[in-house]
Design a protein around this motif. Structure first.
Motif, PDB file in Angstrom:
ATOM      1  N   THR A   1       0.846  -1.192   0.000  1.00  0.00           N
ATOM      2  CA  THR A   1       0.000   0.000   0.000  1.00  0.00           C
ATOM      3  C   THR A   1       0.881   1.242   0.000  1.00  0.00           C
ATOM      4  O   THR A   1       2.098   1.161   0.190  1.00  0.00           O
ATOM      5  N   PHE A   2       0.254   2.407  -0.198  1.00  0.00           N
ATOM      6  CA  PHE A   2       1.001   3.660  -0.181  1.00  0.00           C
ATOM      7  C   PHE A   2       1.647   3.891   1.184  1.00  0.00           C
ATOM      8  O   PHE A   2       1.103   3.484   2.215  1.00  0.00           O
TER       9      PHE A   2
ATOM     10  N   TYR B   1       9.633   7.902  11.570  1.00  0.00           N
ATOM     11  CA  TYR B   1       9.151   6.558  11.239  1.00  0.00           C
ATOM     12  C   TYR B   1       9.822   5.982   9.988  1.00  0.00           C
ATOM     13  O   TYR B   1      10.512   4.950  10.062  1.00  0.00           O
ATOM     14  N   TRP B   2       9.616   6.610   8.831  1.00  0.00           N
ATOM     15  CA  TRP B   2      10.128   6.035   7.594  1.00  0.00           C
ATOM     16  C   TRP B   2      11.650   6.016   7.535  1.00  0.00           C
ATOM     17  O   TRP B   2      12.245   5.147   6.874  1.00  0.00           O
ATOM     18  N   LYS B   3      12.318   6.913   8.240  1.00  0.00           N
ATOM     19  CA  LYS B   3      13.785   6.927   8.262  1.00  0.00           C
ATOM     20  C   LYS B   3      14.354   5.687   8.937  1.00  0.00           C
ATOM     21  O   LYS B   3      15.531   5.353   8.747  1.00  0.00           O
ATOM     22  N   ASN B   4      13.539   5.029   9.754  1.00  0.00           N
ATOM     23  CA  ASN B   4      14.031   3.876  10.506  1.00  0.00           C
ATOM     24  C   ASN B   4      13.741   2.540   9.837  1.00  0.00           C
ATOM     25  O   ASN B   4      13.862   1.489  10.468  1.00  0.00           O
ATOM     26  N   ILE B   5      13.397   2.570   8.578  1.00  0.00           N
ATOM     27  CA  ILE B   5      13.282   1.350   7.775  1.00  0.00           C
ATOM     28  C   ILE B   5      14.375   1.399   6.721  1.00  0.00           C
ATOM     29  O   ILE B   5      14.426   2.316   5.906  1.00  0.00           O
ATOM     30  N   SER B   6      15.269   0.439   6.750  1.00  0.00           N
ATOM     31  CA  SER B   6      16.414   0.475   5.842  1.00  0.00           C
ATOM     32  C   SER B   6      16.033   0.191   4.400  1.00  0.00           C
ATOM     33  O   SER B   6      16.575   0.789   3.468  1.00  0.00           O
ATOM     34  N   ARG B   7      15.097  -0.743   4.202  1.00  0.00           N
ATOM     35  CA  ARG B   7      14.766  -1.149   2.838  1.00  0.00           C
ATOM     36  C   ARG B   7      13.282  -1.502   2.732  1.00  0.00           C
ATOM     37  O   ARG B   7      12.753  -2.266   3.544  1.00  0.00           O
ATOM     38  N   ILE B   8      12.619  -0.925   1.724  1.00  0.00           N
ATOM     39  CA  ILE B   8      11.217  -1.218   1.472  1.00  0.00           C
ATOM     40  C   ILE B   8      11.086  -1.778   0.064  1.00  0.00           C
ATOM     41  O   ILE B   8      11.424  -1.105  -0.917  1.00  0.00           O
ATOM     42  N   TYR B   9      10.602  -3.010  -0.040  1.00  0.00           N
ATOM     43  CA  TYR B   9      10.362  -3.624  -1.335  1.00  0.00           C
ATOM     44  C   TYR B   9       8.891  -3.399  -1.684  1.00  0.00           C
ATOM     45  O   TYR B   9       8.002  -4.088  -1.185  1.00  0.00           O
ATOM     46  N   MET B  10       8.655  -2.414  -2.527  1.00  0.00           N
ATOM     47  CA  MET B  10       7.296  -2.066  -2.899  1.00  0.00           C
ATOM     48  C   MET B  10       6.777  -2.997  -3.989  1.00  0.00           C
ATOM     49  O   MET B  10       7.533  -3.411  -4.874  1.00  0.00           O
ATOM     50  N   ALA B  11       5.491  -3.279  -3.935  1.00  0.00           N
ATOM     51  CA  ALA B  11       4.884  -4.147  -4.932  1.00  0.00           C
ATOM     52  C   ALA B  11       4.457  -3.377  -6.178  1.00  0.00           C
ATOM     53  O   ALA B  11       4.325  -3.963  -7.249  1.00  0.00           O
ATOM     54  N   TYR B  12       4.259  -2.060  -6.040  1.00  0.00           N
ATOM     55  CA  TYR B  12       3.704  -1.287  -7.146  1.00  0.00           C
ATOM     56  C   TYR B  12       4.496  -0.009  -7.402  1.00  0.00           C
ATOM     57  O   TYR B  12       4.845   0.728  -6.476  1.00  0.00           O
ATOM     58  N   ASP B  13       4.735   0.258  -8.669  1.00  0.00           N
ATOM     59  CA  ASP B  13       5.542   1.412  -9.078  1.00  0.00           C
ATOM     60  C   ASP B  13       4.954   2.744  -8.597  1.00  0.00           C
ATOM     61  O   ASP B  13       5.685   3.615  -8.144  1.00  0.00           O
TER      62      ASP B  13
ATOM     63  N   GLU C   1       6.835   5.692  -6.478  1.00  0.00           N
ATOM     64  CA  GLU C   1       6.965   7.058  -7.007  1.00  0.00           C
ATOM     65  C   GLU C   1       6.351   8.084  -6.056  1.00  0.00           C
ATOM     66  O   GLU C   1       6.916   9.160  -5.831  1.00  0.00           O
ATOM     67  N   LYS C   2       5.194   7.740  -5.468  1.00  0.00           N
ATOM     68  CA  LYS C   2       4.512   8.661  -4.559  1.00  0.00           C
ATOM     69  C   LYS C   2       5.347   8.891  -3.302  1.00  0.00           C
ATOM     70  O   LYS C   2       5.477  10.029  -2.817  1.00  0.00           O
ATOM     71  N   ALA C   3       5.940   7.833  -2.763  1.00  0.00           N
ATOM     72  CA  ALA C   3       6.763   7.959  -1.557  1.00  0.00           C
ATOM     73  C   ALA C   3       7.974   8.851  -1.802  1.00  0.00           C
ATOM     74  O   ALA C   3       8.359   9.656  -0.955  1.00  0.00           O
ATOM     75  N   LEU C   4       8.568   8.722  -2.989  1.00  0.00           N
ATOM     76  CA  LEU C   4       9.725   9.550  -3.333  1.00  0.00           C
ATOM     77  C   LEU C   4       9.307  10.996  -3.588  1.00  0.00           C
ATOM     78  O   LEU C   4       9.993  11.937  -3.166  1.00  0.00           O
ATOM     79  N   GLN C   5       8.174  11.179  -4.247  1.00  0.00           N
ATOM     80  CA  GLN C   5       7.668  12.535  -4.511  1.00  0.00           C
ATOM     81  C   GLN C   5       7.338  13.263  -3.216  1.00  0.00           C
ATOM     82  O   GLN C   5       7.574  14.465  -3.087  1.00  0.00           O
ATOM     83  N   ASP C   6       6.789  12.531  -2.253  1.00  0.00           N
ATOM     84  CA  ASP C   6       6.433  13.136  -0.968  1.00  0.00           C
ATOM     85  C   ASP C   6       7.660  13.401  -0.095  1.00  0.00           C
ATOM     86  O   ASP C   6       7.553  14.064   0.940  1.00  0.00           O
ATOM     87  N   GLY C   7       8.800  12.859  -0.503  1.00  0.00           N
ATOM     88  CA  GLY C   7      10.037  13.087   0.226  1.00  0.00           C
ATOM     89  C   GLY C   7      10.113  12.408   1.574  1.00  0.00           C
ATOM     90  O   GLY C   7      10.876  12.820   2.448  1.00  0.00           O
TER      91      GLY C   7
ATOM     92  N   GLN D   1      16.338   3.722   0.009  1.00  0.00           N
ATOM     93  CA  GLN D   1      15.498   2.982   0.945  1.00  0.00           C
ATOM     94  C   GLN D   1      14.427   2.150   0.260  1.00  0.00           C
ATOM     95  O   GLN D   1      13.901   1.212   0.855  1.00  0.00           O
ATOM     96  N   ILE D   2      14.085   2.485  -0.959  1.00  0.00           N
ATOM     97  CA  ILE D   2      12.876   1.932  -1.556  1.00  0.00           C
ATOM     98  C   ILE D   2      13.091   1.513  -3.000  1.00  0.00           C
ATOM     99  O   ILE D   2      13.868   2.130  -3.730  1.00  0.00           O
ATOM    100  N   ILE D   3      12.414   0.435  -3.388  1.00  0.00           N
ATOM    101  CA  ILE D   3      12.474  -0.010  -4.778  1.00  0.00           C
ATOM    102  C   ILE D   3      11.254  -0.877  -5.062  1.00  0.00           C
ATOM    103  O   ILE D   3      10.771  -1.592  -4.178  1.00  0.00           O
ATOM    104  N   THR D   4      10.733  -0.791  -6.283  1.00  0.00           N
ATOM    105  CA  THR D   4       9.668  -1.700  -6.701  1.00  0.00           C
ATOM    106  C   THR D   4      10.324  -2.999  -7.145  1.00  0.00           C
ATOM    107  O   THR D   4      11.220  -2.991  -7.976  1.00  0.00           O
ATOM    108  N   LEU D   5       9.884  -4.095  -6.546  1.00  0.00           N
ATOM    109  CA  LEU D   5      10.518  -5.383  -6.822  1.00  0.00           C
ATOM    110  C   LEU D   5       9.484  -6.380  -7.341  1.00  0.00           C
ATOM    111  O   LEU D   5       8.461  -6.609  -6.703  1.00  0.00           O
TER     112      LEU D   5
END
Length: 352
Positions: free
Chosen positions: A101-102, A119-131, A135-141, A147-151
């Motif tokens: 989810t977003f 909160y989000w700074k304390n997660i080293s790696r997020i494997y997102m299911a959806y592009d 993109e929204k997480a990166l746009q929101d800064g 930290q994040i990649i669609t896999l």
């Protein structure tokens, strides 16, 4: 390089993980066989006996006692407290997680500040299911690119081969649908009746599923089967066996703000059959773009019926789509590609 120690939170045993395809337990099966990783399984039910803060403390202590480099999660739901514990330096390892989810940004300035800066700074790696979610997480800064990649969730297609029943496919054109959450079996069954194609639905007794079963109880073409009534030993293998008899996999869904049905798509790939799915802008694997099926608008009975009838009458189209599926699973969409990425990611974790 020393072995990286991974703690995987799961209710599955090592034997159960190894007995299923790698994609079933988020590629831990492949991790267990990699000598560079030291994978420890931790069952929450065995370590958390108390509620509230005391239960959280039990879990954090159980993880810390394993002295891991990484705690690996299939999702954050119900485990947000681990991120807070990491921020407070109670949890002494990195957090790697999947997300479907977003990433929440907060409804007011205070919550937004906490989410973005703590909160989000304390997660080293997020494997997102959806592009779109990435993109929204990166746009929101609220997360950084490292930290994040669609896999893509590649599938261990070889494991499913034993369930493919080619004899039934030649005898009678059959549609199979599985899944229980956010499914629209009312639309699917109405379309199958209109197209006059046989459809078998394997699901559980959710309200919407029960209503659809009652409505189409006397249908000549549709049969809704509830897993609670079967009492099979292994539900997953039973359902996979039923998919192996189908000419088409149907994933008919309701309107939700994430890529519903994604797991169904992944598990349908090994069968090399057309996949029809309700259109969703969040989908990571576009079946129509890849030439392996069709996207159909929400609640569009006529289009479902038209596509099913077309596939029934054109076996050469089904063959072409099957070839496209085979190309996908032997290139990007297989467990070797996905697990190799995750394992290498973990081995480089000290740089994240």
């Amino acid at each position: 390089m020393k072995n990286i120690r991974i703690v995987f939170l799961t209710s599955l045993t090592k034997e159960q993980i190894q007995d299923k395809p790698s994609n079933f337990a988020y590629y831990v099966k492949n991790m267990l066989s990699d000598k560079r990783l030291d994978v420890r399984l931790l069952n929450l039910r065995n370590v958390v006996t108390k509620k509230g803060i005391r239960g959280v403390w039990q879990l954090v202590n159980a993880i810390n006692n394993e002295k891991p480099d990484i705690v690996y999660l299939t999702g954050l739901m119900g485990l947000n407290h681990l991120v807070i514990c990491h921020a407070l330096k109670f949890l002494r390892c990195k957090i790697f997680t999947w997300k479907y989810t977003f990433c929440a940004t907060g409804r007011n300035k205070v919550v937004h500040f906490i989410l973005k800066n703590i909160y989000w700074k304390n997660i080293s790696r997020i494997y997102m299911a959806y592009d779109r979610h990435t993109e929204k997480a990166l746009q929101d800064g609220i997360v950084k690119p490292n930290q994040i990649i669609t896999l893509s969730r590649g599938v261990e297609y070889q494991w499913y081969e034993k369930f493919i029943d080619k004899s039934t496919k030649d005898n009678d054109f059959t549609v199979v649908a599985t899944g229980k959450d956010n499914r629209d079996y009312d639309t699917l069954c109405a379309a199958c009746e209109k197209a006059q194609v046989k459809c078998y639905v394997y699901t559980r007794k959710h309200d919407s599923c029960l209503k659809a079963a009652k409505k189409f109880a006397n249908s000549k073409y549709c049969k809704i089967v509830f897993m609670e009534d079967l009492h099979v030993t292994d539900e997953y293998e039973y359902i996979m066996q039923q998919v192996g008899k189908a000419n088409v996999l149907a994933i008919c869904c309701t309107d939700v703000p994430y890529g519903v049905g994604y797991t169904n798509v992944v598990e349908g790939l090994p069968y090399c059959i057309p996949i029809l799915i309700t259109s969703n802008p969040n989908a990571h694997l576009d079946v129509e773009k890849e030439g392996i099926g069709y996207n159909i608008a929400l609640y569009d009975i006529d289009d479902w019926a038209a596509k099913l009838k077309y596939l029934k009458e054109h076996p050469e189209v089904r063959t072409k789509m099957a070839n496209n599926v085979e190309r996908l699973i032997k290139s990007e969409w297989n467990d070797s590609v996905t697990s190799s990425f995750i394992i290498n990611d973990m081995l480089k974790n000290k740089d994240l």
